[in-house]
Write a protein that holds these residues in place. Structure first.
Motif, short mmCIF file in Angstrom:
data_model
loop_
_atom_site.label_atom_id
_atom_site.label_comp_id
_atom_site.label_asym_id
_atom_site.label_seq_id
_atom_site.Cartn_x
_atom_site.Cartn_y
_atom_site.Cartn_z
N LYS A 4 0.84 -1.19 0.00
CA LYS A 4 0.00 0.00 0.00
C LYS A 4 0.88 1.24 0.00
O LYS A 4 1.90 1.28 0.68
N ILE A 5 0.50 2.22 -0.79
CA ILE A 5 1.27 3.46 -0.84
C ILE A 5 0.81 4.37 0.29
O ILE A 5 -0.34 4.79 0.34
N THR A 6 1.72 4.65 1.21
CA THR A 6 1.43 5.55 2.33
C THR A 6 2.62 6.49 2.48
O THR A 6 3.42 6.35 3.40
N ALA A 7 2.77 7.40 1.55
CA ALA A 7 3.94 8.27 1.51
C ALA A 7 3.76 9.46 2.46
O ALA A 7 3.82 10.61 2.07
N ASN A 8 3.54 9.14 3.74
CA ASN A 8 3.34 10.17 4.75
C ASN A 8 4.57 10.27 5.64
O ASN A 8 5.65 9.75 5.32
N ALA A 9 4.42 10.93 6.79
CA ALA A 9 5.55 11.13 7.69
C ALA A 9 6.13 9.80 8.18
O ALA A 9 7.35 9.65 8.30
N GLN A 10 5.26 8.84 8.48
CA GLN A 10 5.75 7.54 8.93
C GLN A 10 6.57 6.85 7.84
O GLN A 10 7.56 6.19 8.12
N ALA A 11 6.15 7.02 6.61
CA ALA A 11 6.90 6.44 5.50
C ALA A 11 8.27 7.07 5.37
O ALA A 11 9.27 6.39 5.09
N LEU A 12 8.36 8.39 5.59
CA LEU A 12 9.65 9.05 5.50
C LEU A 12 10.57 8.64 6.65
O LEU A 12 11.78 8.57 6.49
N LYS A 13 9.98 8.35 7.80
CA LYS A 13 10.79 7.81 8.90
C LYS A 13 11.35 6.45 8.50
O LYS A 13 12.53 6.15 8.76
N ARG A 14 10.51 5.62 7.88
CA ARG A 14 10.97 4.32 7.41
C ARG A 14 12.04 4.49 6.34
O ARG A 14 13.00 3.71 6.27
N TRP A 15 11.86 5.50 5.49
CA TRP A 15 12.86 5.77 4.45
C TRP A 15 14.24 5.93 5.06
O TRP A 15 15.19 5.23 4.69
N LEU A 16 14.37 6.85 6.01
CA LEU A 16 15.70 7.13 6.56
C LEU A 16 16.20 5.98 7.41
O LEU A 16 17.40 5.69 7.43
N SER A 17 15.31 5.31 8.11
CA SER A 17 15.72 4.16 8.91
C SER A 17 16.25 3.04 8.01
O SER A 17 17.30 2.44 8.28
N ASN A 18 15.53 2.75 6.93
CA ASN A 18 15.96 1.71 6.00
C ASN A 18 17.23 2.11 5.25
O ASN A 18 18.09 1.27 4.95
N ALA A 19 17.34 3.40 4.93
CA ALA A 19 18.55 3.88 4.26
C ALA A 19 19.76 3.75 5.17
O ALA A 19 20.87 3.42 4.72
N GLU A 20 19.56 4.01 6.46
CA GLU A 20 20.65 3.83 7.43
C GLU A 20 21.14 2.39 7.43
O GLU A 20 22.35 2.13 7.38
N VAL A 21 20.20 1.45 7.47
CA VAL A 21 20.57 0.03 7.47
C VAL A 21 21.25 -0.34 6.15
O VAL A 21 22.29 -1.04 6.15
N SER A 22 20.71 0.12 5.05
CA SER A 22 21.28 -0.20 3.74
C SER A 22 22.69 0.32 3.59
O SER A 22 23.60 -0.39 3.14
N LEU A 23 22.91 1.56 3.99
CA LEU A 23 24.26 2.14 3.89
C LEU A 23 25.22 1.43 4.84
O LEU A 23 26.39 1.24 4.50
N GLY A 24 24.73 1.04 6.00
CA GLY A 24 25.58 0.30 6.92
C GLY A 24 25.99 -1.04 6.33
O GLY A 24 27.16 -1.44 6.41
N ASN A 25 25.06 -1.71 5.68
CA ASN A 25 25.36 -3.01 5.07
C ASN A 25 26.33 -2.88 3.90
O ASN A 25 27.07 -3.83 3.60
N HIS A 26 26.28 -1.75 3.21
CA HIS A 26 27.11 -1.57 2.01
C HIS A 26 28.35 -0.70 2.26
O HIS A 26 29.10 -0.44 1.31
#
Length: 336
Positions: A4-26
């Motif tokens: 489901k597309i929910t491009a709200n504030a919670q989604a942007l929090k997930r964005w940066l949280s997931n980006a943190e994990v991704s950059l850490g892994n790479h």
């Protein structure tokens, strides 16, 4: 699979949280191919640490305003930015936040406007911007978003946002591949730009969070120099002399312009970006590579009092950082 597309504030929090994990892994592979502007093997680490500051700053934020949320993240990243790549990432976040102020949901037109603002700001903060870096990846991603029909017609539907994000990813990946041909250092080493790859991971995390999808595990397959069996390219490069000086400092616009010119004469890789308004001026994030740290610090202190002042050796073997606090007292620290 899309849920489901929910491009709200919670989604942007997930964005940066997931980006943190991704950059850490790479981070290790990004460090391995980091040869521009300095072959010091820390681009992955710098992007990860900077993004981590942004993500943690908004973890408990209660606002539903996505522009306000990204503004908080961007300022936190700017205050704790690491290296050239981390500084540009923080500029990207702060600039992207501006057109989103007052909105509670990301749409194709807003995304296009935000990416375009971010790419313009990112090119402008560098005294000598160079194609073939994360700047080029951001520029092509922004152009793809602006060219999408949904952005041009003002379509704020979920389908329009999905199409725009996928166009952004396609353009970003193509731009990363092209970096190898844009910089002689990358062409000779047969690698793509580390900062560009890291930024592509950030964009993919945005796509996944906004569309309710997973990160693309195969996204980086085939990129030159990025295979796990590839060597650490930076370790074969000549040792770089000099240091990286970074700080925040409160300056008027005139003093900031003067300082930029003086830093250009003193070194290179000069970045100056306003963090926020302070009195009659702004709080600025300053970054420069220079042969002589003392001259840079003396210059900074002629116009203001530098804060969060750090000096990092520009070498691939050590990454020793000295943090200067309370006048000239030096406390040693080491980057992760």
């Amino acid at each position: 699979m899309q849920t489901k597309i929910t491009a709200n504030a919670q989604a942007l929090k997930r964005w940066l949280s997931n980006a943190e994990v991704s950059l850490g892994n790479h981070s290790d592979r990004l460090n391995a191919i980091n040869i521009f502007p300095v072959a010091d093997g820390d681009t992955g680490t710098n992007l990860y640490l900077t993004l981590r500051s942004a993500s943690r700053a908004i973890a408990d934020a209660e606002t539903t305003d996505i522009g306000e949320l990204l503004g908080i993240a961007g300022r936190a990243a700017m205050e704790d930015a690491k290296g050239n790549s981390g500084t540009l990432l923080s500029v990207f976040l702060t600039a992207m936040a501006e057109p989103l102020q007052g909105s509670t949901r990301l749409s194709a037109p807003l995304l296009a406007t935000a990416l375009n603002r971010a790419q313009l700001r990112s090119w402008s903060v560098l005294s000598d911007p160079v194609p073939g870096t994360m700047l080029s990846v951001l520029e092509e991603a922004a152009r793809a978003a602006m060219d999408e029909p949904a952005a041009q017609t003002g379509d704020d539907s979920n389908a329009g946002l999905a199409a725009t994000l996928r166009a952004v990813m396609d353009a970003g990946l193509a731009a990363v591949v092209h970096t190898e041909l844009q910089l002689d250092a990358l062409t000779q080493a047969k690698v793509v730009d580390a900062g560009g790859v890291g930024f592509l991971l950030v964009l993919d995390a945005l796509r996944a969070a906004a569309l309710g999808e997973e990160l693309q595990e195969e996204l980086l397959d085939g990129l030159h120099g990025y295979d796990v069996q590839a060597p650490h390219i930076h370790s074969t490069m000549p040792r770089m002399e000099g240091v990286e000086v970074m700080c925040t400092i409160n300056l008027s616009p005139l003093d900031a312009a003067t300082l930029r010119l003086q830093l250009d004469e003193l070194g290179d890789s000069v970045i100056m970006s306003a963090v926020n308004a302070v009195g009659d001026g702004y709080r600025w994030r300053v970054h420069v590579h220079t042969p002589d740290a003392g001259s840079a610090i003396d210059l900074l202190r002629t116009v203001g009092e530098p804060m969060n002042l750090t000096i990092t050796e520009l070498s691939a073997d050590g990454h020793e950082t000295n943090e200067i606090v309370e006048g000239s007292e030096i406390h040693e620290a080491h980057e992760v």
